[in-house]
Design an enzyme around this catalytic site. Structure first.
Site, mmCIF file in Angstrom:
data_model
loop_
_atom_site.group_PDB
_atom_site.id
_atom_site.type_symbol
_atom_site.label_atom_id
_atom_site.label_comp_id
_atom_site.label_asym_id
_atom_site.label_seq_id
_atom_site.Cartn_x
_atom_site.Cartn_y
_atom_site.Cartn_z
ATOM 1 N N HIS A 295 0.890 -1.169 0.000
ATOM 2 C CA HIS A 295 0.000 0.000 0.000
ATOM 3 C C HIS A 295 0.925 1.215 0.000
ATOM 4 O O HIS A 295 1.345 1.697 1.055
ATOM 5 C CB HIS A 295 -0.904 0.016 1.237
ATOM 6 C CG HIS A 295 -2.019 -0.975 1.192
ATOM 7 N ND1 HIS A 295 -3.109 -0.822 0.366
ATOM 8 C CD2 HIS A 295 -2.210 -2.133 1.865
ATOM 9 C CE1 HIS A 295 -3.934 -1.841 0.536
ATOM 10 N NE2 HIS A 295 -3.404 -2.651 1.429
ATOM 11 N N ASP A 324 -1.704 -2.446 -4.135
ATOM 12 C CA ASP A 324 -3.113 -2.629 -3.777
ATOM 13 C C ASP A 324 -3.803 -1.269 -3.626
ATOM 14 O O ASP A 324 -4.321 -0.918 -2.569
ATOM 15 C CB ASP A 324 -3.204 -3.431 -2.476
ATOM 16 C CG ASP A 324 -4.599 -3.960 -2.213
ATOM 17 O OD1 ASP A 324 -5.460 -3.832 -3.104
ATOM 18 O OD2 ASP A 324 -4.817 -4.512 -1.120
ATOM 19 N N LYS A 326 -6.533 -0.094 -5.263
ATOM 20 C CA LYS A 326 -7.994 -0.141 -5.373
ATOM 21 C C LYS A 326 -8.544 1.087 -6.116
ATOM 22 O O LYS A 326 -9.342 1.870 -5.589
ATOM 23 C CB LYS A 326 -8.646 -0.272 -3.996
ATOM 24 C CG LYS A 326 -8.289 -1.566 -3.271
ATOM 25 C CD LYS A 326 -9.025 -1.697 -1.946
ATOM 26 C CE LYS A 326 -8.751 -3.041 -1.292
ATOM 27 N NZ LYS A 326 -7.366 -3.181 -0.798
ATOM 28 N N ASP A 329 -12.187 5.318 -9.732
ATOM 29 C CA ASP A 329 -12.695 6.622 -10.170
ATOM 30 C C ASP A 329 -12.982 6.594 -11.673
ATOM 31 O O ASP A 329 -12.989 5.535 -12.306
ATOM 32 C CB ASP A 329 -11.680 7.717 -9.826
ATOM 33 C CG ASP A 329 -12.357 9.011 -9.410
ATOM 34 O OD1 ASP A 329 -13.253 9.466 -10.157
ATOM 35 O OD2 ASP A 329 -11.987 9.562 -8.368
#
Length: 498
Positions: A295, A324, A326, A329
């Protein structure tokens, strides 16, 4: 194997149906006169089901699955009036997406004076949905009405076959009966959960003139099972070598090659907050893992020097860099984020993407970057399910929509983040979080399960392990342990590996 003990989505669905029916009071005991004139010590009142939305939906879904698995070709769904109409309506509109037709018991004396309502053409094939089949007489009446309108229906799908000769009479008339449940299945469930005694079992078999069988007690829990935790597809795992040749994704070709060479299907999630901590763990883990998951936005001193070192280590030790992030948008915003301050597309091999943004944003935007040699990014993982309790990915239709997007973009979508296998496409890989050999949950809603469940039962391919390794005082020993157990589980039946 008895269908009530199947460790599968189909088996769990059947058990849940019976559990909810029992709770809804569908099974009544006493002395009842049936339509045929028989006196029965049990009455199965399926009309009770329509008053319970969860049960109505589950029956309709189960009937839809039964229809889809049968392979029958059809253009519309017809519900036998009147008890079967709620299930036929729900199944046709929600799950099968086919036109619903209704046969009136008598033609209208006004208006169009139709006997059959709904869109159809001569020679159309229809499937019939019925609630209970006893003698089959009402179905044969409906089939006759359809024939008079030049409609064909050779397949009936019902909730319950009472095993009173109806299936044979339909067969003689050229109609196939497919049932979710039969009396022996119902009685075995009721006896197994203690809802009927051995004496009641015997009385019911005698009264209904069923082919006798001794009482069978199975180990069945009364608690509902989570259907989303079981594979969405009913097919075996394809050998790795075949999957490598099938895939359209350059990333998956690389991943499967690495898996075979390193004998590893382990991804390590390193959720540390400093670059020094991350790189130290990467150095330890690199030889044992297929992928390192990060992350980046949680790393407080994130910088370009860090990503250069990370890429060098990935190239030297051979592992996939998994960010990761995610993404979720609009397409343009995704592009800005991928090439923005952290330059994710320049150092990550694969990123996670929410399905909520839709097919065009995912396919077009990420394909553009994956095809550009200026970027390292070569694929995405769609989030089909999450391991946290109460996740909204469990809402009806979410996972199925994610699978559809993946199926349409298999050159750039390499697979899924999921709890269980969600697609029948062998070239898509299932990456699963929530794996821990020594703990079941934490205080923040995270739920864990073992490798055997994640790979053997749920048919995932790559296990993502975090704190089981990173919080250990002996991370290398844990890495070796997780790698061996996960690889053995994945390949034990793979003749292309052994």
């Amino acid at each position: 194997m008895n269908s009530l003990t199947e460790i599968s989505r189909n088996g769990a669905m059947k058990r849940n149906l019976l559990r909810l029916m029992l709770k809804a009071g569908v099974f009544k005991f006493g002395e009842f006169q049936l339509k045929s004139g028989q006196i029965s010590p049990i009455y199965i009142d399926l009309r009770e089901c329509i008053g319970y939305p969860k049960l109505l939906r589950l029956i309709s879904e189960a009937l839809s699955v039964l229809i889809q698995k049968s392979g029958v070709e059809y253009s519309g769904v017809l519900g036998v009036p009147y008890a079967a109409l709620p299930y036929a309506t729900f199944a046709a509109g929600e799950f099968l997406e086919k036109p619903l037709l209704i046969v009136r018991k008598e033609a209208k004396a006004y208006g169009t004076k139709k006997l059959i309502e709904g869109p159809y053409q001569p020679d159309d094939q229809l499937v019939i949905i019925e609630d209970v089949v006893t003698t089959g007489a009402s179905i044969l009446e409906v089939v006759g009405t359809l024939k008079a309108e030049s409609l064909v229906s050779n397949n009936v799908f019902c909730i319950l076959d009472r095993e009173q000769g109806g299936a044979y009479k339909l067969y003689e008339a050229g109609v196939n009966l497919h049932s979710l449940l039969d009396m022996k299945t119902v009685l075995t469930f009721l006896y197994s959960v203690g809802a009927i005694t051995e004496e009641q079992w015997n009385d019911i078999f005698v009264a209904l003139n069923l082919n006798f069988m001794a009482p069978l007690k199975l180990s069945i829990d009364t608690e509902l099972e989570d259907l989303n935790s079981l594979p969405y597809v009913d097919c075996s795992r394809t050998p790795l070598n075949e999957r490598e040749s099938l895939t359209e994704s350059p990333l998956n070709k690389k991943i499967i090659s690495l898996m075979k060479n390193k004998k590893s299907n382990l991804c390590l999630a390193i959720d540390y907050t400093t670059t020094e901590q991350v790189l130290q763990m990467v150095e330890l883990a690199g030889p044992f893992v297929l992928a390192i998951k990060l992350h980046a936005d949680a790393i407080t001193d994130f910088n370009e020097e860090f990503t250069k070192k990370l890429v060098t280590m990935a190239n030297d030790i051979n592992f996939i860099i998994f960010e990761d992030r995610k993404f979720g948008d609009t397409g343009n915003t995704n592009l800005l984020q991928l090439s923005g301050a952290q330059k994710i597309a320049s150092w990550a091999d694969v990123v996670t993407v929410h399905a909520v943004q839709g097919n065009d944003s995912i396919g077009g935007v990420f394909r553009k970057l994956a095809l550009d040699p200026a970027y390292r990014l070569s694929g995405v993982l769609l989030i089909a399910q999450l391991s946290t309790k109460g996740s909204l990915t469990a809402l009806p239709g979410y996972t199925e929509s994610a699978v559809e997007i993946a199926n349409n973009n298999r050159d750039v979508v390499s697979g899924f983040i999921a709890q269980t296998r969600v697609s029948a496409c062998s070239d898509l890989l299932n990456w699963t979080p929530g794996v821990n050999l020594d703990a079941k949950t934490d205080s923040a809603g995270q739920q864990w399960r073992g490798v055997d469940q994640a790979i053997d039962i749920q048919q995932n391919d790559i296990v993502i392990v975090g704190r089981g390794v990173t919080s250990s005082s002996e991370p290398v020993q844990q890495l070796k342990r997780y790698r061996q157990i996960a690889w053995d589980a994945l390949t034990k039946n793979d003749t292309s590996i052994h």
